[in-house]
Design a protein around this motif. Structure first.
Motif, short mmCIF file in Angstrom:
data_model
loop_
_atom_site.label_atom_id
_atom_site.label_comp_id
_atom_site.label_asym_id
_atom_site.label_seq_id
_atom_site.Cartn_x
_atom_site.Cartn_y
_atom_site.Cartn_z
N LEU A 199 0.83 -1.21 0.00
CA LEU A 199 0.00 0.00 0.00
C LEU A 199 0.86 1.25 0.00
O LEU A 199 1.92 1.29 0.62
CB LEU A 199 -0.89 0.04 1.24
N THR A 200 0.38 2.28 -0.69
CA THR A 200 1.01 3.59 -0.59
C THR A 200 0.47 4.26 0.68
O THR A 200 -0.58 3.87 1.18
CB THR A 200 0.63 4.47 -1.79
N PRO A 201 1.20 5.28 1.20
CA PRO A 201 0.68 5.97 2.39
C PRO A 201 -0.74 6.48 2.20
O PRO A 201 -1.54 6.44 3.13
CB PRO A 201 1.67 7.13 2.57
N GLY A 202 -1.08 6.91 0.97
CA GLY A 202 -2.42 7.39 0.69
C GLY A 202 -3.46 6.29 0.85
O GLY A 202 -4.54 6.50 1.41
N ARG A 205 10.45 1.07 -3.51
CA ARG A 205 10.22 2.34 -4.20
C ARG A 205 9.25 2.10 -5.36
O ARG A 205 9.36 1.11 -6.08
CB ARG A 205 11.55 2.90 -4.72
N ARG A 206 8.26 2.94 -5.43
CA ARG A 206 7.35 2.86 -6.58
C ARG A 206 7.04 4.30 -6.99
O ARG A 206 6.48 5.07 -6.21
CB ARG A 206 6.07 2.13 -6.23
N GLY A 207 7.43 4.63 -8.22
CA GLY A 207 7.25 6.00 -8.69
C GLY A 207 8.07 6.95 -7.84
O GLY A 207 9.25 6.70 -7.59
N ARG A 208 7.40 7.97 -7.32
CA ARG A 208 8.13 8.96 -6.55
C ARG A 208 8.16 8.62 -5.07
O ARG A 208 8.88 9.23 -4.29
CB ARG A 208 7.48 10.35 -6.74
N GLY A 209 7.34 7.66 -4.67
CA GLY A 209 7.29 7.34 -3.23
C GLY A 209 7.56 5.88 -2.97
O GLY A 209 8.19 5.19 -3.77
N PHE A 210 7.09 5.44 -1.81
CA PHE A 210 7.29 4.06 -1.41
C PHE A 210 5.94 3.36 -1.29
O PHE A 210 4.92 4.00 -1.02
CB PHE A 210 7.96 4.00 -0.03
N VAL A 211 5.95 2.04 -1.50
CA VAL A 211 4.81 1.23 -1.08
C VAL A 211 5.27 0.37 0.09
O VAL A 211 6.42 -0.04 0.16
CB VAL A 211 4.23 0.34 -2.21
N TYR A 212 4.35 0.12 1.02
CA TYR A 212 4.70 -0.58 2.27
C TYR A 212 3.92 -1.89 2.39
O TYR A 212 2.77 -1.99 1.96
CB TYR A 212 4.36 0.31 3.47
N PHE A 213 4.55 -2.89 2.98
CA PHE A 213 3.85 -4.15 3.27
C PHE A 213 4.45 -4.77 4.53
O PHE A 213 5.62 -4.53 4.85
CB PHE A 213 3.93 -5.12 2.09
N PRO A 214 3.66 -5.54 5.26
CA PRO A 214 4.17 -6.11 6.51
C PRO A 214 5.21 -7.20 6.23
O PRO A 214 5.13 -7.88 5.21
CB PRO A 214 2.93 -6.71 7.19
N VAL A 215 6.18 -7.32 7.10
CA VAL A 215 7.18 -8.37 6.97
C VAL A 215 6.51 -9.70 7.28
O VAL A 215 5.99 -9.89 8.38
CB VAL A 215 8.35 -8.11 7.93
N GLN A 216 6.45 -10.59 6.28
CA GLN A 216 5.69 -11.84 6.47
C GLN A 216 6.41 -12.78 7.43
O GLN A 216 5.86 -13.19 8.43
CB GLN A 216 5.49 -12.53 5.12
N GLU A 217 7.66 -13.12 7.06
CA GLU A 217 8.40 -14.00 7.95
C GLU A 217 9.27 -13.10 8.82
O GLU A 217 10.34 -12.67 8.40
CB GLU A 217 9.26 -15.00 7.16
N VAL A 218 8.78 -12.83 9.99
CA VAL A 218 9.46 -11.85 10.83
C VAL A 218 10.78 -12.43 11.32
O VAL A 218 10.81 -13.51 11.89
CB VAL A 218 8.57 -11.49 12.04
N GLN A 219 11.85 -11.70 11.01
CA GLN A 219 13.15 -12.25 11.42
C GLN A 219 13.40 -12.01 12.91
O GLN A 219 14.05 -12.80 13.56
CB GLN A 219 14.29 -11.67 10.56
N ASP A 220 12.84 -10.92 13.46
CA ASP A 220 13.03 -10.71 14.90
C ASP A 220 12.10 -11.66 15.62
O ASP A 220 11.17 -12.22 15.05
CB ASP A 220 12.78 -9.23 15.28
N ALA A 221 12.37 -11.86 16.88
CA ALA A 221 11.69 -12.93 17.61
C ALA A 221 10.21 -12.66 17.80
O ALA A 221 9.44 -13.57 18.03
CB ALA A 221 12.36 -13.10 18.98
#
Lengths: 308, 126
Positions: free
Chosen positions: B30-33, B65-81
């Motif tokens: 998702l984009t921030p918008g 990075r997508r276009g001028r901004g970023f798209v975000y998604f949750p880390v599926q396989e979380v490396q932290d505990a």
């Protein structure tokens, strides 16, 4: 004396009906407090009464009478009543103790697991997301408090509904509802009549959290819709299995939804039911205390320290 | 700005939770918008962007990075505990009925009649 001690054993039988009344008439948070305190008090009094029966029975035995340095025989009801009552009480107390200890161990284990995991660094604020196809969400008390929600649950709700869900779970944590649930659980193991009261206390905790969530998001209908949708999603995801004991009454979820969709209602006059709860608790406590004081007096008489 | 005033009244942890939930509920990045649109709360776009970068710093959110901004998604396989322990805790507490006794669950199991009653209630509510 014996009759007085029977009262704390009989009074819990009135509590299930009174508790349901209290929940219908009082604000959920008030009902939660009142019913839980009453259940704990009645459970304590019934245990005290059972303990007194055991003591009376034991002191009728020559061995214990000698141990108590009795110079007169202990004046009690006929041995035909006292001894079977004591034997029954020993059995009941043993079962109570066993289930109580087991319940305490299990609950503290579940809490320990919860606390250990919740104490770790937060993933996102107070939210723990679990990737699971089964819609589920619960409050996880600890330091700090957490809410655990599965991905399936997040996906079955829209944005505002998720806020209502979070508000509901945060209300559980902030209200310390887990203490009430634990107390209800312990009371249920002390007297069989207090078992249905546990269900009422659980419902009271949910209703209290629902009201808090509705106030927080400022929309009762939205909160109702979130609960209904979450429940239906969970129902659909569950693998069908034969239902041997279909409940005759409406389950807790429709009751909660109905409560939220109904008028934000000023609770109907709950004074009568509150007075009944207090009377029930006071009567049980007074009967147990009077029975024990009387028993103590008879022991003193038997020891020759007081005159009858 | 009124929006900022409203934002400040909510604890930061609560906002992070809402943003994280919106990311998990979505099918793709998702984009921030889009996050802002998917949230239940009225949040300023800048606030959403700030929270997203904070979550990215914590390592619970990935971005591309997508276009001028970023798209975000949750880390599926979380490396932290943390994600792993949450899952372990879930299965652990799921195993026996003890969870029912100590943890307040959002919705209890429905009995057969409940489903019909619930649907009726939802429909009558419109």
């Amino acid at each position: 004396m014996t009759a007085l001690l029977l009262l704390p054993l009989l009074l819990p039988c009135a509590l299930p009906v009174l508790a349901r009344r209290a929940l219908a008439r009082l604000a959920p948070a008030a009902a939660l407090w009142a019913v839980t305190l009453c259940a704990v008090a009645l459970a304590g009094c019934s245990l005290a009464a059972l303990g007194a029966f055991v003591l009376i029975g034991l002191l009728r035995l020559p061995l214990f009478a000698a141990f108590g340095e009795f110079i007169h025989p202990l004046h009690t009801a006929s041995a035909l009543i006292v001894v079977p009552a004591a034997a029954t009480s020993v059995g009941v107390l043993a079962v109570c103790c066993w289930t109580l200890v087991r319940s305490v161990l299990r609950q503290s284990r579940a809490f320990r697991i919860a606390r250990t995991e919740a104490g770790r660094r937060p993933a996102a604020g107070d939210l723990c997301v679990v990737d699971s196809p089964r819609p589920d969400a619960y409050a996880l008390p600890g330091r700090p408090h957490r809410i655990v929600v599965t991905t399936a649950m997040l996906r079955s709700l829209d944005g505002p509904e998720r806020e209502a869900l979070f508000a509901h779970e945060r209300a559980h944590n902030e209200g310390g509802h887990h203490y009430f649930l634990a107390a209800a659980e312990l009371a249920a193991h002390c007297h069989p009549a207090l078992r249905p009261v546990r269900t009422t206390i659980r419902l009271a905790a949910e209703l209290a959290a629902d009201e808090a969530a509705a106030a927080r998001v400022g929309d009762r209908r939205l909160t109702a819709r979130a609960i209904a949708r979450a429940a239906l999603a969970g129902h659909a995801a569950r693998t069908p299995r034969p239902d041997f004991a279909a409940a005759a009454t409406t389950g807790p979820v429709p009751q909660r939804v109905q409560a939220l969709l109904g008028a934000p209602g000023r609770p109907r006059a709950g004074r009568a039911v509150a007075a009944l709860l207090i009377a029930c608790t006071a009567l049980s406590g007074a009967a147990a205390a009077a029975g024990l004081v009387d028993f103590h007096h008879r022991v003193e008489v038997a020891q020759g320290e007081e005159t009858p | 700005m009124t929006e900022d005033a409203r934002d400040e009244r909510r604890p930061a942890g609560g906002l992070e939770a809402s943003v994280m939930a919106a990311l998990w509920a979505a099918d793709g990045p998702l984009t921030p918008g889009q996050v802002q649109a998917g949230l239940g709360a009225d949040l300023a776009r800048t606030t959403v962007t700030t929270i997203l970068s904070r979550l990215h710093d914590k390592g619970v959110v990935e971005r591309q990075r997508r276009g001028r901004g970023f798209v975000y998604f949750p880390v599926q396989e979380v490396q932290d505990a943390h994600g792993l322990t949450a899952r372990r805790m879930h299965t652990e507490l799921d195993r026996d009925s003890d969870r029912e006794t100590v943890l307040a669950r959002f919705v209890a199991q429905l009995n057969p009649d409940d489903e019909r009653i619930l649907r009726d209630l939802l429909e009558s509510d419109g």
